[in-house]
Write an enzyme that holds these catalytic residues in place. Structure first.
Site, PDB file in Angstrom:
ATOM      1  N   THR A  16       0.843  -1.209   0.000  1.00 22.27           N
ATOM      2  CA  THR A  16       0.000   0.000   0.000  1.00 22.27           C
ATOM      3  C   THR A  16       0.871   1.248   0.000  1.00 22.27           C
ATOM      4  OG1 THR A  16      -1.404  -1.326   1.473  1.00 22.27           O
ATOM      5  CG2 THR A  16      -2.138   0.910   0.992  1.00 22.27           C
ATOM      6  N   ASP A  64       1.750   5.445   5.938  1.00 21.09           N
ATOM      7  CA  ASP A  64       2.233   4.060   5.958  1.00 21.09           C
ATOM      8  C   ASP A  64       1.039   3.116   5.952  1.00 21.09           C
ATOM      9  OD1 ASP A  64       3.867   1.845   6.170  1.00 21.09           O
ATOM     10  OD2 ASP A  64       4.823   2.447   8.051  1.00 21.09           O
ATOM     11  N   GLY A  65       1.282   1.888   5.587  1.00 18.25           N
ATOM     12  CA  GLY A  65       0.256   0.851   5.648  1.00 18.25           C
ATOM     13  C   GLY A  65       0.177   0.268   7.049  1.00 18.25           C
ATOM     14  N   ASP A 119      -1.085  -3.752   9.138  1.00 18.18           N
ATOM     15  CA  ASP A 119      -1.628  -5.109   8.991  1.00 18.18           C
ATOM     16  C   ASP A 119      -3.019  -5.214   9.613  1.00 18.18           C
ATOM     17  OD1 ASP A 119       0.723  -6.315   7.707  1.00 18.18           O
ATOM     18  OD2 ASP A 119       1.690  -5.706   9.565  1.00 18.18           O
ATOM     19  N   LYS A 160       1.684  -3.587  13.032  1.00 24.74           N
ATOM     20  CA  LYS A 160       2.515  -3.388  11.846  1.00 24.74           C
ATOM     21  C   LYS A 160       3.723  -4.315  11.912  1.00 24.74           C
ATOM     22  CE  LYS A 160       3.565   0.542  10.153  1.00 24.74           C
ATOM     23  NZ  LYS A 160       3.453  -0.096   8.831  1.00 24.74           N
ATOM     24  N   GLY A 185       4.322  -6.624   9.168  1.00 23.75           N
ATOM     25  CA  GLY A 185       4.167  -7.734   8.223  1.00 23.75           C
ATOM     26  C   GLY A 185       5.267  -7.731   7.173  1.00 23.75           C
ATOM     27  N   GLU A 231       9.782   1.929  10.926  1.00 27.68           N
ATOM     28  CA  GLU A 231       8.438   2.516  10.774  1.00 27.68           C
ATOM     29  C   GLU A 231       7.989   3.202  12.062  1.00 27.68           C
ATOM     30  OE1 GLU A 231       6.488  -0.464   7.442  1.00 27.68           O
ATOM     31  OE2 GLU A 231       6.340  -1.011   9.536  1.00 27.68           O
TER      32      GLU A 231
HETATM   33  C1  5RP Z   1       5.635  -3.355   6.865  1.00 22.69           C
HETATM   34  C2  5RP Z   1       4.271  -3.007   7.322  1.00 22.69           C
HETATM   35  C3  5RP Z   1       3.230  -2.817   6.264  1.00 22.69           C
HETATM   36  O1  5RP Z   1       2.771  -1.512   6.329  1.00 22.69           O
HETATM   37  C4  5RP Z   1       2.100  -3.783   6.510  1.00 22.69           C
HETATM   38  O2  5RP Z   1       2.642  -5.092   6.520  1.00 22.69           O
HETATM   39  C5  5RP Z   1       1.016  -3.661   5.424  1.00 22.69           C
HETATM   40  O3  5RP Z   1       1.535  -4.095   4.206  1.00 22.69           O
HETATM   41  P1  5RP Z   1       0.664  -4.078   2.874  1.00 22.69           P
HETATM   42  O4  5RP Z   1       0.399  -2.660   2.562  1.00 22.69           O
HETATM   43  O5  5RP Z   1       1.568  -4.761   1.862  1.00 22.69           O
HETATM   44  O6  5RP Z   1      -0.587  -4.869   3.139  1.00 22.69           O
HETATM   45  O7  5RP Z   1       3.980  -2.858   8.480  1.00 22.69           O
HETATM   46  O8  5RP Z   1       6.474  -3.655   7.953  1.00 22.69           O
END
Ligand code: 5RP
Length: 261
Positions: free
Chosen positions: A36, A89-90, A92, A102, A104, A111
């Site tokens: 994302t 930021d994205g 999980d 977060k 993942g 982050e």
């Molecule tokens: C990376 C993270 C990501 O923001 C989280 O895993 C979401 O990822 P995605 O946007 O691919 O679903 O915390 O460490």
């Protein structure tokens, strides 16, 4: 929008696109990690190209740094920038209080440092990340490789007195070897199913020697922008309590979807 974009990718793209509307000229930005966040970097690059937007980004991983450089988004270090206006930021998972899981993508340490050093954090996500209780997604924690098995045992022991539904802890692998983070650490994934008290768990985990940081982001996120595959975008602001729903209509240029070398 390309017809072959999956519904999840479409939702992620919409959230990322809408979130870049919050970016103003001259801002210092935290650039998140994950699929994302990668859309966000692409949308930001488009605004830089199309509008001459002047921003500088602090990437939260080597992957994001590489993408930003490829797309022409200026980057710097956190030490250089010192403090940021906004991090996008994205996540999980996020709950009703905009507390997050977060990590993942194994980038939780940078982050969390970057988001905490920002006036505002906006999370961009598809609707599947919206949960009543955190914990269905395994909680990542970053640990020092030295003595990691002892650290794992201490984490397991600590979990016995925590309000969680399950207590399995696994070392994250990259093929046959442990996955190594940008900070040369390992990731333990805590399969908890449901976390009753995320704030308490976040504090307790960080007391264990060998644990560098955990993936619970408590009281850090201000706004979540949720993309839906049908074109709707929900913007939820935890400080004002406002929830806005809109339909994002746009014609993305080919540049946003261009393949990189
Ligand atoms: C990376 C993270 C990501 O923001 C989280 O895993 C979401 O990822 P995605 O946007 O691919 O679903 O915390 O460490």
């Amino acid at each position: 929008m390309p017809a072959d974009l999956s519904p999840i990718d479409k939702a992620k793209f919409l959230a990322a696109k809408r979130a870049t509307d919050f970016v103003e000229d001259g801002m210092k930005l935290g650039l998140g990690t994950g699929s994302t966040a990668a859309w966000m970097v692409r949308c930001l690059a488009e605004r830089i190209r199309e509008e001459g937007l002047r921003v500088v980004g602090v990437p939260t991983s080597s992957r994001t740094a590489q993408l930003a450089v490829q797309l022409g988004v200026p980057i710097t270090t956190l030490d250089e920038a010192k403090w940021l206006d906004l991090t996008i930021d994205g996540a999980d998972e996020f709950d009703g209080n905009l507390n997050l899981i977060k990590g993942g993508g194994a980038a939780l340490l940078q982050e969390k440092i970057v988001a905490t050093a920002s006036d505002q954090m906006i999370v961009i996500a598809d609707a599947a990340k919206d949960v009543a209780h955190l914990g269905a997604f395994p909680l990542p924690i970053e640990v020092i490789p030295f003595g990691w098995q002892t650290t794992k045992a201490l984490v397991e022991e600590t979990l016995v007195s925590m309000d969680v539904l399950n207590r399995d802890v696994t070392l994250r692998m990259n093929g046959a070897a442990p996955l190594v983070t940008d900070e040369s650490n390992y990731i333990l994934d805590l399969h908890l199913k449901r976390i009753g008290n995320p704030r308490q768990l976040a504090l307790v985990l960080n007391q264990i020697p060998g644990v560098v940081e955990n993936g619970l982001f408590i009281d850090i996120c201000d706004i979540v922008v949720i993309g839906h595959a049908d074109g709707r975008v929900t913007v939820r602001d935890i400080n004002s309590g406002e929830v806005e729903e809109e339909r994002v209509e746009f014609v993305p240029t080919d540049n946003v979807f261009a393949e990189l070398d």
